[in-house]
Design a protein around this motif. Structure first.
Motif, short mmCIF file in Angstrom:
data_model
loop_
_atom_site.label_atom_id
_atom_site.label_comp_id
_atom_site.label_asym_id
_atom_site.label_seq_id
_atom_site.Cartn_x
_atom_site.Cartn_y
_atom_site.Cartn_z
N HIS A 22 0.84 -1.20 0.00
CA HIS A 22 0.00 0.00 0.00
C HIS A 22 0.88 1.24 0.00
O HIS A 22 0.93 1.98 0.98
CB HIS A 22 -0.95 0.01 1.20
CG HIS A 22 -1.83 -1.20 1.28
ND1 HIS A 22 -1.53 -2.31 2.02
CD2 HIS A 22 -3.01 -1.48 0.69
CE1 HIS A 22 -2.50 -3.20 1.90
NE2 HIS A 22 -3.40 -2.74 1.09
N HIS A 25 -12.12 -3.58 -1.61
CA HIS A 25 -12.13 -4.48 -0.45
C HIS A 25 -11.83 -3.67 0.82
O HIS A 25 -11.59 -2.47 0.75
CB HIS A 25 -11.11 -5.61 -0.66
CG HIS A 25 -9.73 -5.10 -0.92
ND1 HIS A 25 -9.18 -5.05 -2.18
CD2 HIS A 25 -8.79 -4.59 -0.10
CE1 HIS A 25 -7.97 -4.55 -2.11
NE2 HIS A 25 -7.71 -4.25 -0.87
N GLU A 71 -3.16 1.26 -4.14
CA GLU A 71 -3.02 -0.15 -4.50
C GLU A 71 -3.80 -0.38 -5.78
O GLU A 71 -4.72 0.37 -6.12
CB GLU A 71 -3.55 -1.05 -3.38
CG GLU A 71 -5.06 -0.97 -3.23
CD GLU A 71 -5.56 -1.85 -2.12
OE1 GLU A 71 -4.79 -2.67 -1.60
OE2 GLU A 71 -6.74 -1.71 -1.77
N HIS A 109 -10.01 -2.93 4.76
CA HIS A 109 -8.69 -2.99 5.41
C HIS A 109 -8.81 -3.03 6.92
O HIS A 109 -9.62 -2.32 7.50
CB HIS A 109 -7.84 -1.80 4.97
CG HIS A 109 -7.49 -1.85 3.52
ND1 HIS A 109 -8.16 -1.12 2.57
CD2 HIS A 109 -6.56 -2.59 2.85
CE1 HIS A 109 -7.65 -1.39 1.37
NE2 HIS A 109 -6.69 -2.27 1.51
N GLU A 145 -5.85 -7.23 4.63
CA GLU A 145 -6.96 -7.03 3.70
C GLU A 145 -8.06 -8.04 3.92
O GLU A 145 -7.80 -9.21 4.16
CB GLU A 145 -6.44 -7.15 2.27
CG GLU A 145 -5.39 -6.10 1.96
CD GLU A 145 -5.09 -6.02 0.48
OE1 GLU A 145 -5.17 -7.07 -0.19
OE2 GLU A 145 -4.78 -4.92 0.02
ZN LIG Z 1 -5.97 -3.38 -0.03
#
Ligand SMILES: [Zn+2]
Ligand SMILES: [Zn+2]
Ligand SMILES: [Zn+2]
Length: 158
Positions: free
Chosen positions: A35, A93, A83, A95, A106
């Motif tokens: 990231h 998604h 990302e 975190h 993740e």
């Molecule tokens: Zn991620």
């Protein structure tokens, strides 16, 4: 997402496939788990091509974001991170951010489909994306805490 995807997306949207865009994309791909912030990304790509300045990195990330090639992330640590968007991922998604060691894990699934359906129905709102961050203690930090807690506990009882 690979280099061919990048080329297709750029071409389809009327952008040139430049060496610098490729290098920046490649660096994101190889370090996706990290990231990266723009500064960290710049450090990596400037070793490959010293002509890539920080302004180019910023500009390229802005373009990639516009084309949904990358997601911009904010982990509340005073910098943005990036990302690559995963293939077949309609929404971002989630975190898990450890408040003790700053590790980021993740959650690969959306898990919000039911809520989204509810919201879209109730509010007549078309959801395009969402950002969800969980703050807490990672499993490692938790087991450290328990160890320390046990030690303290035994000391007190003696
Ligand atoms: Zn991620
Ligand atoms: Zn979703
Ligand atoms: Zn932790």
């Amino acid at each position: 997402m690979d280099l061919n995807n990048l080329k297709t997306i750029l071409t389809e949207n009327g952008y040139k496939v430049t060496k610098q865009r490729e290098v920046i994309f490649q660096a994101l791909l190889e370090n996706n788990e990290s990231h990266l912030s723009p500064e960290e990304l710049h450090e990596i790509v400037s070793k490959i091509d010293k002509d890539i300045g920080i302004a180019t990195v910023y500009r390229t990330l802005l373009l990639f974001e516009e084309l949904n090639i990358v997601y911009k992330l904010d982990f509340d640590d005073n910098r943005y991170r990036y990302e690559l968007a995963s293939e077949g991922e309609k929404h971002q998604h989630h975190h898990l951010i450890c408040t003790n060691c700053s590790k980021v894990e993740e959650v690969k699934y959306d898990l919000l489909e039911n809520i989204e359906e509810d919201i879209e129905k109730t509010y007549k709102f078309k959801i395009q994306n969402h950002v969800l961050k969980f703050f807490g203690l990672c499993s490692e930090c938790q087991s450290k805490e328990i160890e320390q807690g046990d030690l303290n506990g035994t000391k007190k009882t003696k």
